[in-house]
Scaffold this motif. Structure first.
Motif, PDB file in Angstrom:
ATOM      1  N   LEU A  42       0.805  -1.227   0.000  1.00  0.00           N
ATOM      2  CA  LEU A  42       0.000   0.000   0.000  1.00  0.00           C
ATOM      3  C   LEU A  42       0.832   1.269   0.000  1.00  0.00           C
ATOM      4  O   LEU A  42       0.280   2.361  -0.099  1.00  0.00           O
ATOM      5  N   GLY A  43       2.149   1.118   0.127  1.00  0.00           N
ATOM      6  CA  GLY A  43       2.981   2.311   0.151  1.00  0.00           C
ATOM      7  C   GLY A  43       2.887   3.067   1.460  1.00  0.00           C
ATOM      8  O   GLY A  43       2.957   4.289   1.486  1.00  0.00           O
ATOM      9  N   ARG A  44       2.710   2.334   2.560  1.00  0.00           N
ATOM     10  CA  ARG A  44       2.641   2.952   3.887  1.00  0.00           C
ATOM     11  C   ARG A  44       3.745   2.367   4.764  1.00  0.00           C
ATOM     12  O   ARG A  44       4.467   1.458   4.348  1.00  0.00           O
ATOM     13  N   THR A  45       3.865   2.877   5.979  1.00  0.00           N
ATOM     14  CA  THR A  45       4.859   2.352   6.902  1.00  0.00           C
ATOM     15  C   THR A  45       4.266   1.174   7.685  1.00  0.00           C
ATOM     16  O   THR A  45       3.049   1.124   7.910  1.00  0.00           O
ATOM     17  N   PRO A  46       5.115   0.233   8.117  1.00  0.00           N
ATOM     18  CA  PRO A  46       4.605  -0.863   8.940  1.00  0.00           C
ATOM     19  C   PRO A  46       3.938  -0.365  10.219  1.00  0.00           C
ATOM     20  O   PRO A  46       2.955  -0.948  10.667  1.00  0.00           O
ATOM     21  N   ALA A  47       4.490   0.699  10.791  1.00  0.00           N
ATOM     22  CA  ALA A  47       3.885   1.231  12.015  1.00  0.00           C
ATOM     23  C   ALA A  47       2.471   1.737  11.758  1.00  0.00           C
ATOM     24  O   ALA A  47       1.559   1.535  12.565  1.00  0.00           O
ATOM     25  N   ALA A  48       2.272   2.404  10.605  1.00  0.00           N
ATOM     26  CA  ALA A  48       0.935   2.896  10.277  1.00  0.00           C
ATOM     27  C   ALA A  48      -0.035   1.739  10.068  1.00  0.00           C
ATOM     28  O   ALA A  48      -1.197   1.799  10.477  1.00  0.00           O
ATOM     29  N   CYS A  49       0.458   0.670   9.430  1.00  0.00           N
ATOM     30  CA  CYS A  49      -0.404  -0.505   9.211  1.00  0.00           C
ATOM     31  C   CYS A  49      -0.764  -1.163  10.539  1.00  0.00           C
ATOM     32  O   CYS A  49      -1.913  -1.572  10.750  1.00  0.00           O
ATOM     33  N   GLY A  50       0.236  -1.273  11.440  1.00  0.00           N
ATOM     34  CA  GLY A  50      -0.037  -1.864  12.748  1.00  0.00           C
ATOM     35  C   GLY A  50      -1.018  -1.040  13.555  1.00  0.00           C
ATOM     36  O   GLY A  50      -1.917  -1.582  14.213  1.00  0.00           O
ATOM     37  N   PHE A  51      -0.871   0.273  13.490  1.00  0.00           N
ATOM     38  CA  PHE A  51      -1.788   1.156  14.215  1.00  0.00           C
ATOM     39  C   PHE A  51      -3.205   1.041  13.660  1.00  0.00           C
ATOM     40  O   PHE A  51      -4.173   0.986  14.418  1.00  0.00           O
ATOM     41  N   ARG A  52      -3.312   0.981  12.335  1.00  0.00           N
ATOM     42  CA  ARG A  52      -4.636   0.869  11.717  1.00  0.00           C
ATOM     43  C   ARG A  52      -5.284  -0.468  12.087  1.00  0.00           C
ATOM     44  O   ARG A  52      -6.483  -0.518  12.374  1.00  0.00           O
ATOM     45  N   TRP A  53      -4.527  -1.539  12.106  1.00  0.00           N
ATOM     46  CA  TRP A  53      -5.063  -2.864  12.437  1.00  0.00           C
ATOM     47  C   TRP A  53      -5.574  -2.882  13.877  1.00  0.00           C
ATOM     48  O   TRP A  53      -6.686  -3.343  14.143  1.00  0.00           O
ATOM     49  N   ASN A  54      -4.782  -2.397  14.804  1.00  0.00           N
ATOM     50  CA  ASN A  54      -5.147  -2.475  16.211  1.00  0.00           C
ATOM     51  C   ASN A  54      -6.249  -1.479  16.587  1.00  0.00           C
ATOM     52  O   ASN A  54      -7.033  -1.740  17.501  1.00  0.00           O
ATOM     53  N   SER A  55      -6.314  -0.339  15.902  1.00  0.00           N
ATOM     54  CA  SER A  55      -7.260   0.702  16.291  1.00  0.00           C
ATOM     55  C   SER A  55      -8.618   0.594  15.603  1.00  0.00           C
ATOM     56  O   SER A  55      -9.620   1.031  16.154  1.00  0.00           O
ATOM     57  N   ALA A  56      -8.668   0.003  14.397  1.00  0.00           N
ATOM     58  CA  ALA A  56      -9.923   0.063  13.648  1.00  0.00           C
ATOM     59  C   ALA A  56     -10.331  -1.259  13.013  1.00  0.00           C
ATOM     60  O   ALA A  56     -11.515  -1.610  13.003  1.00  0.00           O
TER      61      ALA A  56
END
Length: 220
Positions: A42-56
């Motif tokens: 997706l062209g994002r950072t792993p941290a952003a993906c992890g945050f999105r998974w855990n938060s939403a």
């Protein structure tokens, strides 16, 4: 270095994140590796993906996660059963038990259930740096907003002062204009009175009494 996306997550992005993460859970992969795969796609950072998974996203797939974990557990038990052989010596078993390894709840398929500590530290540092940068940007935006609000308040104050000064100027102008008109009227009346007085003096007749008692008109 590829530019990381900063736009909002779409429903399609969430679906890709869920599919890849569930596959890693099911196949024994780590969430970190799943986030890295999603980030690359997706062209994002792993941290952003992890945050999105855990938060939403994660709470939307509770049932699917439980199923994937159950499948992973069966695969893990099958792997342990196959790898367990009677040829292992007592000393090798003791050695393996005395060597601690860093393990995660989810493992990569086809690899040992070990995840690099350096990798974990890098991930946590990267996540910390990104959160620090987000907080810095948030503070900067808040400061800019406060500056704009102060600037707007100052403009409103100056506007009120200018309106007040304008009202004073208009009031003074009306007073001066009224005084000027009154002065012009007074001067005009004085001029007319002066003309009339001169005309009266010119037209005024003078008389004198003669010795015989008769009045005689005397010109000026």
């Amino acid at each position: 270095m590829a530019v990381k996306r900063q736009d909002a997550w779409t429903a399609e992005d969430d679906l890709i994140l869920a599919e890849i993460t569930l596959r890693h859970i099911r196949e024994g992969g780590t969430q970190l590796s799943a986030f890295e795969e999603v980030a690359e796609r997706l062209g994002r950072t792993p941290a952003a993906c992890g945050f999105r998974w855990n938060s939403a996203v994660r709470k939307q797939y509770d049932a699917a996660i439980q199923i994937a974990k159950s499948q992973r557990q069966k695969r893990s038990q099958e792997r342990v059963r196959i790898s367990s052989t009677p040829s292992l010596s007592h000393s090798s078993v003791n050695m393996s038990q005395s060597m601690p390894r860093i393990e995660f709840e989810e493992y990569q398929e086809g690899s040992d259930p070990v995840y690099s500590l350096d990798h974990i530290i890098r991930y946590l540092r990267q996540h910390k740096n990104e959160m620090t940068e987000l907080k810095r940007q948030q503070k900067q935006l808040e400061k800019e907003l406060m500056d704009r609000e102060e600037y707007l308040a100052r403009l409103q104050h100056e506007n009120q002062e200018m309106k007040s000064q304008l009202n004073h100027v208009e009031r003074d102008y009306r007073m001066v204009n009224d005084d000027y008109r009154m002065l012009v009227q007074i001067m005009d009346r004085a001029r007319k009175l002066s003309i009339l007085s001169e005309e009266e003096e010119e037209d005024k007749s003078r008389f004198r009494m003669e010795t015989n008692g008769n009045l005689e008109r005397v010109d000026k």
